[in-house]
Design a protein around this motif. Structure first.
Motif, PDB file in Angstrom:
ATOM      1  N   ALA A  24       0.835  -1.202   0.000  1.00 28.69           N
ATOM      2  CA  ALA A  24       0.000   0.000   0.000  1.00 28.69           C
ATOM      3  C   ALA A  24       0.869   1.251   0.000  1.00 28.69           C
ATOM      4  O   ALA A  24       2.054   1.207   0.331  1.00 28.69           O
ATOM      5  N   ASP A  25       0.269   2.374  -0.395  1.00 26.44           N
ATOM      6  CA  ASP A  25       0.913   3.684  -0.357  1.00 26.44           C
ATOM      7  C   ASP A  25       0.471   4.331   0.951  1.00 26.44           C
ATOM      8  O   ASP A  25      -0.703   4.654   1.129  1.00 26.44           O
ATOM      9  N   PHE A  26       1.416   4.518   1.879  1.00 26.55           N
ATOM     10  CA  PHE A  26       0.998   4.979   3.215  1.00 26.55           C
ATOM     11  C   PHE A  26       0.369   6.373   3.186  1.00 26.55           C
ATOM     12  O   PHE A  26      -0.323   6.762   4.111  1.00 26.55           O
ATOM     13  N   LEU A  27       0.607   7.126   2.108  1.00 30.80           N
ATOM     14  CA  LEU A  27      -0.037   8.443   2.007  1.00 30.80           C
ATOM     15  C   LEU A  27      -1.534   8.297   1.748  1.00 30.80           C
ATOM     16  O   LEU A  27      -2.318   9.173   2.057  1.00 30.80           O
ATOM     17  N   LYS A  28      -1.922   7.149   1.151  1.00 28.43           N
ATOM     18  CA  LYS A  28      -3.329   6.996   0.747  1.00 28.43           C
ATOM     19  C   LYS A  28      -4.099   5.974   1.574  1.00 28.43           C
ATOM     20  O   LYS A  28      -5.326   6.016   1.601  1.00 28.43           O
TER      21      LYS A  28
END
Ligand code: AVJ
Length: 332
Positions: free
Chosen positions: A151-155
């Motif tokens: 996953a993209d931790f920003l999203k």
């Protein structure tokens, strides 16, 4: 290690959930196109980290000039006994986990009898990074459970399990890759998903002598230059451009007024390339740059600001004696 019984056991111990999907891929294509069409061309730094880029970054962390990784690890080693005392019945969530060398230092300090109720949750955009570190960790810590999030931790902060008490780890001063405003917004988001008693261990590279900073991004062996240029290969793959890394030179300098190292790629000649998603060729003039990374540096004021703005409480700030790097221990 290869008998079926053991691998079945290991499979039960490791799970990986995917949150990146094909719509994300379209999003990434458009992020690149937008960056290459801007007045000052830029590329988001997450595109450094394909398999080759991740390998080059690991090489960077071993360079004599690149002090952050070494300094952060020795700080971690020092404070791990203190922090790990409280670690039982806990999910340890590492944002942008990469390899597992930092988390291993923390896990090493947890008493064996507490390990059975510790779960490690690496969050990363690289499947290879997650599965490889999971494999290494279950071998080294047979009691641990690993639940990776691709996953993209920003999203995808909301995808992180919440049923157990958590320690969030955000190492490497990766927060510095965001703009000042984005970094505050990100910590606010993180605070929102944290419950009272949840902890955050944040690694921050501090403002220091310009020469030390600039050397760290201009190493003698040219590894950072290769890392910077590799982003063009990643871009070529995504949007079918035909950038040749040799058309550019690596530039890295400290922008004093913004308190950050900037990395750029500067065109050595007028150049052009087609792109699958654009009707016209992309043209770049000799001397023009593509801005590839910001690496903001921090002061203690930034740390206090983070606490004030988010409401996270500072439990401790650990800094090495040269004041080059800080580990901040926050409690929600
Ligand atoms: C891992 C993103 C924190 O900004 O220092 C190293 C990446 N770039 N050398 C950093 C990097 C050039 C690194 N971060």
């Amino acid at each position: 290690m290869n008998n079926p019984g053991t691998s079945a056991l290991i499979r039960k111990q490791i799970t990986i959930s995917k949150y990146l999907c094909s719509t994300e891929l379209e999003e990434e294509v458009s992020e690149i196109i937008v960056g290459l069409s801007a007045e000052q061309k830029y590329l988001p730094s997450k595109f450094f980290y394909d398999a080759n880029g991740s390998k080059l970054f690991e090489d960077i962390t071993c360079l004599p000039e690149y002090y952050p990784t070494r300094t952060e690890k020795s700080l971690l080693k020092e404070v791990a006994p203190q922090i790990s005392k409280t670690l039982r019945n806990i999910d340890i969530v590492e944002l942008g986990s990469g390899d597992c060398s930092k988390i291993s230092i923390l896990l090493d300090a947890i008493p064996f009898e507490n390990m059975a109720n510790v779960r490690y949750i690496p969050v990363d955009v690289s499947h290879a990074a997650i599965s490889e570190s999971a494999r290494i960790l279950v071998e080294r810590f047979p009691e641990i459970t690993v639940h990776g999030l691709l996953a993209d931790f920003l999203k995808h902060l909301s995808a992180i399990p919440k049923e157990t008490k958590r320690l969030f780890c955000f190492f490497g001063s990766t927060l510095g890759n965001l703009t000042r405003k984005q970094s505050v917004l990100f910590l606010l988001d993180l605070k929102t998903v944290m419950k009272p008693g949840d902890q955050l261990l944040l690694g921050l590279d501090m403002v220091k002598d310009i020469k030390v900073l600039e050397n760290a991004y201009n190493d003698n062996q040219g590894i950072t230059a290769a890392f910077n240029k590799n982003i063009l290969c990643v871009v070529n793959n995504y949007v079918k451009t035909a950038f040749c890394p040799d058309w550019f030179e690596h530039i890295a300098f400290y922008n004093q007024s913004k308190g950050r190292i900037e990395m750029h790629l500067r065109a050595l000649k007028d150049l052009e390339t087609s792109c699958l998603y654009l009707p016209d060729k992309i043209r770049i003039k000799k001397g023009e740059t593509i801005h590839t990374e910001n690496s903001h540096k921090f002061t203690h004021w930034h740390i206090f600001d983070f606490a004030c703005i988010t409401g996270l409480k500072i439990n401790a700030v650990y800094t090495d004696n040269r004041q080059w790097f800080s580990l901040v221990h926050f409690i929600a």
